[in-house]
Design an enzyme around this catalytic site. Structure first.
Site, mmCIF file in Angstrom:
data_model
loop_
_atom_site.group_PDB
_atom_site.id
_atom_site.type_symbol
_atom_site.label_atom_id
_atom_site.label_comp_id
_atom_site.label_asym_id
_atom_site.label_seq_id
_atom_site.Cartn_x
_atom_site.Cartn_y
_atom_site.Cartn_z
ATOM 1 N N ARG A 202 0.804 -1.237 0.000
ATOM 2 C CA ARG A 202 0.000 0.000 0.000
ATOM 3 C C ARG A 202 0.834 1.283 0.000
ATOM 4 N NH1 ARG A 202 -3.947 -3.059 -1.648
ATOM 5 N NH2 ARG A 202 -5.159 -4.164 -0.087
ATOM 6 N N ASP B 182 -2.365 -7.240 -11.056
ATOM 7 C CA ASP B 182 -3.068 -7.888 -9.953
ATOM 8 C C ASP B 182 -4.174 -7.012 -9.359
ATOM 9 O OD1 ASP B 182 -3.430 -10.069 -8.105
ATOM 10 O OD2 ASP B 182 -2.715 -8.668 -6.588
ATOM 11 N N HIS C 167 -2.565 -16.513 -6.586
ATOM 12 C CA HIS C 167 -3.679 -16.945 -5.720
ATOM 13 C C HIS C 167 -4.689 -17.908 -6.362
ATOM 14 C CE1 HIS C 167 -5.515 -13.568 -7.841
ATOM 15 N NE2 HIS C 167 -4.828 -12.677 -7.150
ATOM 16 N N ASP D 178 -0.853 -13.027 -0.433
ATOM 17 C CA ASP D 178 -1.758 -12.009 -0.960
ATOM 18 C C ASP D 178 -2.156 -11.053 0.162
ATOM 19 O OD1 ASP D 178 -3.276 -10.541 -2.684
ATOM 20 O OD2 ASP D 178 -4.842 -12.049 -2.984
#
Lengths: 332, 444
Positions: free
Chosen positions: B66, B154, B234, B307
């Protein structure tokens, strides 16, 4: 107040909230029916108001437009002498970005006793109940595509006015099962009471594994209606066509519309016809049978909504009342 | 400077090694390995017990830090500290930051911030297309020359099959893996959980398994066409597993990862509408869970990656269908994996460490994942029997959105070395009163 003495004086009801029909026991369903019966008799009287929830504050928190359900809950609360307040979304700070939990916090600070909530998100009611714990009662008036338990209870109540029991009865729910909280709640309630629940609708409007909820699944109307004791039509939201789930409402009507021919050809004589409203006349149901008192109990469903919701409000708020005050005073 | 990690059980899949060994570190590199290495000459001695595992540093190839943009959720610093507590010695971070990691200046910011605030390497994965918009390719060559290890959109799937073909072709030329978020966005629609009995029960819109596997199928075919390396992120469904297994048997350049939550949980866990169980792809069925475990066992899935997707409590307080997707995982990954796969005897320690260290390094062509003599001493010491409770107030991550909150896990990293440098684990020290002792032996 003599009739009230027939209310169970020591209810075995233990739920602070009515969130879903899935977790109701047969005993609890029967308690709601018994109380609703009492309240429906009271509602017939010239003075149709009882003071058992006097001093209680019930907030109707409706995030989705609703006229009939909200009005029904409002009347139910008022008939029990509770103060009912409509917390309309368009007139509140919810429009300004307040979250559900913020709103819950505000309501809690105001000292309210119960919230009747309708919300477009499945699970919103869970979230609210989890936040309140046993401090405020929560009654689900419809959350997303999840459940609408009081609708299923009033449907059952309406059926029990026509038959002694639903056990062994073939009850067919017709229409958009995928987006229907009414269907889910009804499958739970009716199958718990031993009814044989069938659902039928276009394959694009049947949710995956719906049969595992306890019903038999059809994609053709005839076998679904065959020998049915009860036929329950669901509202077809017109936007289903826009999102490509059905090619047209006309084709839907042709395949799944409930009309006099289908009803009288396939269902049992004396079949009970239901619709949770509001109806799209001429689409999922034709007017001639919707208005035919030999079959239709649609207006009774609306009337019964008030007594069943009185029962539910009384039961959930009754837990708080057990320590004395209004309930015991009234019964005594 | 010589350090000796003594008396532990060394598990190194890169050498197919699982035995009692001492590991000698000299100036940050592994300089010798063998039973009973002499302690003379050693500056620092780490005396372990035989039930400690000594493994190549764990590597998480799929985390969302982030940073830049949402420093309230996580930062490169807080995220890497969480990684260290989780036993990781390197992470690869995803590009869906604000601004998107699709340009040199943002990449330089990430590199600079990692260099200055992170105690472990942060390998940037950059956006495959500009602004992850699926319209034009990013300047992948330039980004690669500044440290990008892979490309990915992603969070989104590159739905334009022609552009996907071009991207894979370009990636093949540059020898860069394409990290594929395999999801047909149309099939997913407004879905917010797995499509099945539970979505029907809960009245939530479902995401079908095929939403993932149709794209896995497409991209395997495009990999065959272009020679480009597709790394499937994932993976959550048994159908995808079957396709990947077949593609690998054919020898295509395909690798894959799954996440700890997909092997520990199923959609049955959603009955309370808890937003901390919402992620994309969603928790699937028991059949899928078992197929993923089988795929980890036989190597069809190369890596376990978290993830790690931090979100603020405010965002996760929204109703289930409205709250953002994602759960954090760095600090619980090892505990969840050991609880689910080791203590149940489903996978051997060698298989587990292969999927958490050696495999991830190979997928992304990263250094590490080995204890071979001469390698940098990135080492994780694991106490596999240690039971601990996930207390969200103690997490190093800035966020709290974990489905494992309050759960008791068995197995935890108790010590991490990065290039021989010991990174302290205060949490582990608290939880680990006696078993690990360190004696510094100073030779005069």
């Amino acid at each position: 107040m003599s009739t009230l003495s027939s209310l169970p004086t020591a209810p075995t009801w233990t739920k602070h909230h009515l969130i879903d029909a899935a977790s109701l026991t047969v005993d609890e369903i029967q308690q709601v029916m018994a109380e609703a019966q009492t309240f429906s008799e009271i509602l017939q009287r010239p003075v149709n108001k009882v003071p058992i929830l006097r001093g209680k504050v019930i907030v109707n928190l409706f995030y989705e437009n609703s006229t009939r359900t909200r009005t029904s809950f409002e009347l139910a609360g008022q008939s029990l002498s509770a103060d009912t307040i409509n917390f309309g979304v368009s007139t509140s700070s919810v429009k300004k970005g307040e979250t559900l939990i913020d709103t819950a916090e505000t309501l809690l600070a105001m000292g309210i006793d119960a919230v009747v909530i309708r919300h477009a998100s499945s699970g919103a009611c869970h979230q609210l109940a989890q936040y309140f714990g046993d401090r405020v009662c929560v009654v689900n008036a419809g959350d997303g595509y999840h459940e609408h338990p009081t609708q299923a209870l009033l449907d059952l109540f309406s059926l029990l006015q026509k038959m002694d029991s639903v056990a062994g009865k073939k009850i067919t729910i017709v229409g958009d099962i995928l987006h229907s909280r009414v269907a889910r709640s009804n499958i739970h309630v009716l199958s718990k009471l031993g009814a044989e629940v069938h659902v039928v609708g276009p394959s694009t409007l049947l949710p995956v594994d719906i049969g595992k909820l306890g019903c038999i699944v059809h994609t053709q109307i005839e076998p679904a209606l065959e020998d049915a004791d009860v036929v329950m039509c669901l509202r077809l939201q017109l936007e289903r066509q826009q999102s490509g789930l059905i090619p047209s409402t006309a084709e839907y009507t042709q395949l799944f519309g409930v009309n006099r021919y289908r009803l009288e050809t396939y269902a049992k004589p004396g079949v009970v016809l239901m619709h949770p409203g509001p109806m799209n006349r001429g689409i999922e149901i034709t007017s001639d049978i919707a208005d035919d008192p030999r079959y239709s109990v649609i207006t009774h469903q609306v009337a019964n909504g008030v007594s069943v919701r009185m029962a539910v409000l009384h039961l959930v708020l009754g837990i708080h009342n057990l320590k004395g005050d209004a309930f015991n005073e009234t019964v005594g | 400077m010589k350090q000796l990690v003594k008396g532990g059980r060394v598990i190194d899949p890169s050498q197919n090694l699982d035995s009692m060994q001492d590991v000698l570190i000299t100036d940050g590199l592994i300089s010798a390995m063998g039973p009973d290495l002499p302690t003379d000459d050693v500056d620092e001695l780490y005396q372990l017990s035989p039930n400690h595992w000594v493994t190549p540093g764990l590597i998480d190839v799929h985390v969302h830090l982030r940073d830049p943009g949402r420093l309230d959720k996580e930062t490169i610093q807080s995220g890497t500290e969480a990684a260290i507590v989780g036993g990781f010695t390197a992470v690869a971070c995803m590009p869906n930051t604000q601004p998107t990691l699709d340009n040199l200046s943002t990449l330089q910011y990430v590199n600079y911030t990692a260099k200055n605030t992170a105690r472990i390497p942060v390998y940037p994965v950059v956006a495959a297309t500009k602004n992850i918009a699926g319209q034009e390719l990013s300047e992948i060559a330039e980004l690669k020359s500044h440290g990008a290890v892979a490309v990915s959109d992603d969070g989104h799937c590159l739905m334009d099959s022609r552009l996907m073909r071009l991207a894979l072709s370009y990636c093949q030329m540059l020898e860069v893996p394409f990290v594929c978020h395999a999801e047909d966005m149309d099939l997913s629609g407004k879905g917010c959980m797995n499509e099945g009995y539970y979505s029907t029960l809960l009245g939530l819109a479902g995401i079908p398994n095929v939403s993932e596997s149709v794209i896995v199928g497409r991209d395997i075919q495009l990999s065959r066409l272009t020679g480009g390396h597709v790394h499937f992120a994932h993976i959550s469904t048994r159908q995808s597993v079957a396709l990947i297994r077949e593609a690998k048997a054919e020898g295509l350049p395909i690798t894959a990862e799954t996440a700890p939550h997909y092997i520990a949980l199923t959609d049955a866990a959603l009955t309370n509408y808890d937003p901390d169980f919402k992620m994309n792809p969603p928790l699937r069925s028991e059949q899928d869970r078992l197929a993923l475990i089988e795929a980890l066992k036989d190597g069809t899935i190369d890596a376990i990656a978290t993830d790690h997707a931090p979100h603020t409590p405010d965002e996760k307080a929204l109703p289930f269908d409205q709250c953002p997707n994602g759960v954090i995982g760095l600090e619980t990954s090892l505990g969840v994996v050991l609880s689910t796969l080791y203590h149940t005897k489903l996978l051997t320690p060698l298989q587990i460490i292969a999927r958490m260290s050696t495999g991830p390094a190979q997928c992304m062509r990263l250094p590490g994942g080995t204890l071979k003599v001469g390698s940098p001493a990135d080492i994780t010491v694991i106490q596999p029997e240690l039971k601990w409770v996930v207390d969200v107030t103690q997490l190093k991550s800035k966020s709290r959105n974990t489905p494992f909150k309050g759960k008791t896990l068995q197995g935890r990293a108790v010590k991490v070395f990065s290039k021989g440098k010991e990174l302290l684990l205060d949490n582990a020290a608290v939880l680990e009163p006696v078993t690990l002792t360190k004696e510094a032996v100073t030779i005069s």
